[in-house]
Design a protein around this motif. Sequence first.
Motif, PDB file in Angstrom:
ATOM      1  N   LYS A  90      93.523 -39.633   2.817  1.00  0.00           N
ATOM      2  CA  LYS A  90      92.360 -39.276   3.626  1.00  0.00           C
ATOM      3  C   LYS A  90      92.529 -37.848   4.140  1.00  0.00           C
ATOM      4  N   PRO A  91      91.664 -36.902   3.746  1.00  0.00           N
ATOM      5  CA  PRO A  91      91.895 -35.503   4.090  1.00  0.00           C
ATOM      6  C   PRO A  91      91.572 -35.175   5.554  1.00  0.00           C
ATOM      7  N   GLU A  92      90.758 -36.017   6.193  1.00  0.00           N
ATOM      8  CA  GLU A  92      90.320 -35.677   7.551  1.00  0.00           C
ATOM      9  C   GLU A  92      91.272 -36.232   8.599  1.00  0.00           C
ATOM     10  N   LEU A  93      91.520 -35.440   9.598  1.00  0.00           N
ATOM     11  CA  LEU A  93      92.266 -35.909  10.763  1.00  0.00           C
ATOM     12  C   LEU A  93      91.277 -36.015  11.920  1.00  0.00           C
ATOM     13  N   HIS A  94      91.372 -37.095  12.660  1.00  0.00           N
ATOM     14  CA  HIS A  94      90.515 -37.225  13.839  1.00  0.00           C
ATOM     15  C   HIS A  94      91.276 -36.754  15.072  1.00  0.00           C
ATOM     16  N   LEU A  95      90.636 -35.914  15.856  1.00  0.00           N
ATOM     17  CA  LEU A  95      91.196 -35.498  17.138  1.00  0.00           C
ATOM     18  C   LEU A  95      90.272 -36.048  18.221  1.00  0.00           C
ATOM     19  N   VAL A  96      90.805 -36.946  19.028  1.00  0.00           N
ATOM     20  CA  VAL A  96      89.991 -37.580  20.073  1.00  0.00           C
ATOM     21  C   VAL A  96      90.272 -36.868  21.398  1.00  0.00           C
ATOM     22  N   ILE A  97      89.210 -36.248  21.940  1.00  0.00           N
ATOM     23  CA  ILE A  97      89.328 -35.472  23.184  1.00  0.00           C
ATOM     24  C   ILE A  97      88.555 -36.200  24.279  1.00  0.00           C
ATOM     25  N   LEU A 126      84.532 -36.734  20.772  1.00  0.00           N
ATOM     26  CA  LEU A 126      84.541 -36.301  22.175  1.00  0.00           C
ATOM     27  C   LEU A 126      84.082 -37.446  23.074  1.00  0.00           C
ATOM     28  N   HIS A 127      84.891 -37.771  24.073  1.00  0.00           N
ATOM     29  CA  HIS A 127      84.511 -38.749  25.095  1.00  0.00           C
ATOM     30  C   HIS A 127      84.414 -38.004  26.423  1.00  0.00           C
ATOM     31  N   PHE A 135      97.320 -42.848  28.043  1.00  0.00           N
ATOM     32  CA  PHE A 135      97.485 -42.557  26.613  1.00  0.00           C
ATOM     33  C   PHE A 135      98.111 -43.724  25.850  1.00  0.00           C
ATOM     34  N   ALA A 136      98.921 -44.540  26.535  1.00  0.00           N
ATOM     35  CA  ALA A 136      99.585 -45.654  25.847  1.00  0.00           C
ATOM     36  C   ALA A 136      98.592 -46.741  25.455  1.00  0.00           C
ATOM     37  N   ARG A 137      97.464 -46.809  26.152  1.00  0.00           N
ATOM     38  CA  ARG A 137      96.537 -47.918  25.925  1.00  0.00           C
ATOM     39  C   ARG A 137      95.190 -47.494  25.353  1.00  0.00           C
ATOM     40  N   GLU A 138      94.921 -46.189  25.325  1.00  0.00           N
ATOM     41  CA  GLU A 138      93.608 -45.743  24.853  1.00  0.00           C
ATOM     42  C   GLU A 138      93.754 -44.808  23.662  1.00  0.00           C
ATOM     43  N   ASP A 139      92.772 -44.856  22.778  1.00  0.00           N
ATOM     44  CA  ASP A 139      92.821 -44.064  21.550  1.00  0.00           C
ATOM     45  C   ASP A 139      92.331 -42.648  21.833  1.00  0.00           C
TER      46      ASP A 139
END
Length: 302
Positions: A90-97, A126-127, A135-139
């Motif tokens: 999978k070429p895409e990386l997701h960055l969750v901010i 983006l959230h 961080f341990a419990r949320e994506d």
Amino acid sequence: MGMKLPPIAAIRAFEAAARYQSFTRAAEELGMTQAAVSYQIKLLEDRIGVALFVREPRQVTLTAAGRKLSPKVTEALDLLGSAFVEVARKPELHLVISTLPTVASTWLVPRLPSFQAANPEIRIKLHTSNDSIDFAREDVDVMIRGSDSVLPEHEVFSLFPMEYAPVCTADYRERHAIAHPADLLKVRRFGAQSWWARWLTGAGVENGSDDRRMDLVIGVQTIDVGLTLQGQGVAMVMPIFFADELNSGRLIRPFQHIGRDERSYSLVYPKSRRQSRKIRLFRDWVVAEAEATRSAFAAIPV
């Protein structure tokens, strides 16, 4: 070469148990029984010859050796996970901010296309929230929050010092004859009560810190500014986020006094993930963008 690496199952059991300070919760996360987690950790302790947990009737706590080992093991497993993700097909990386609503709407969102253009392989999610992130419990990969949300296991980069001041339209100032800071006690005001109290006291208003009358407390500066632009009152905001409105004259700062807080709006993520390439790329970009914004704002005549 050093000692041979212990079995990965034992390492994973230790990492999860250390994070939760619970064999039960570690077992739930790993899809194992509590007895299996306990067995794997005992294997690890026997292997290295050091106790990692103090076992008490209702809980387990890390020993000094366990506390020393825990962040390094988490970092190593995160690094291993990132390595597999980055070479996966999978070429895409997701960055969750996760960011504060005001920072998102006034500052971050308009600039994100430049980050995406430079890093097309990274997809942003983006959230927005005012609450702190576990961080341990949320994506979530990174968050932008007030620096009071920071824990010892976090890496922190200050983006904007908390500097705030009242803003309104020129018309509103005229209609309500706002000539002295104390005149603000007589008009509709929006924004954080603590900022108002500190600003009023700093501007020399007697009883400024005792003033409890607020018309509307929403907690999102963009909404407060929206009401202010409609001529409904005065908002306490961080002027750096509303440079366009101030530059164009749609908003004015009726007084030059700036309220300051020891906190700052900061980029935060777990130290264990500092080797993640996508986080490093975003960190370097966002820190440089914030610096450019601060320099441009400092050059604006007040």
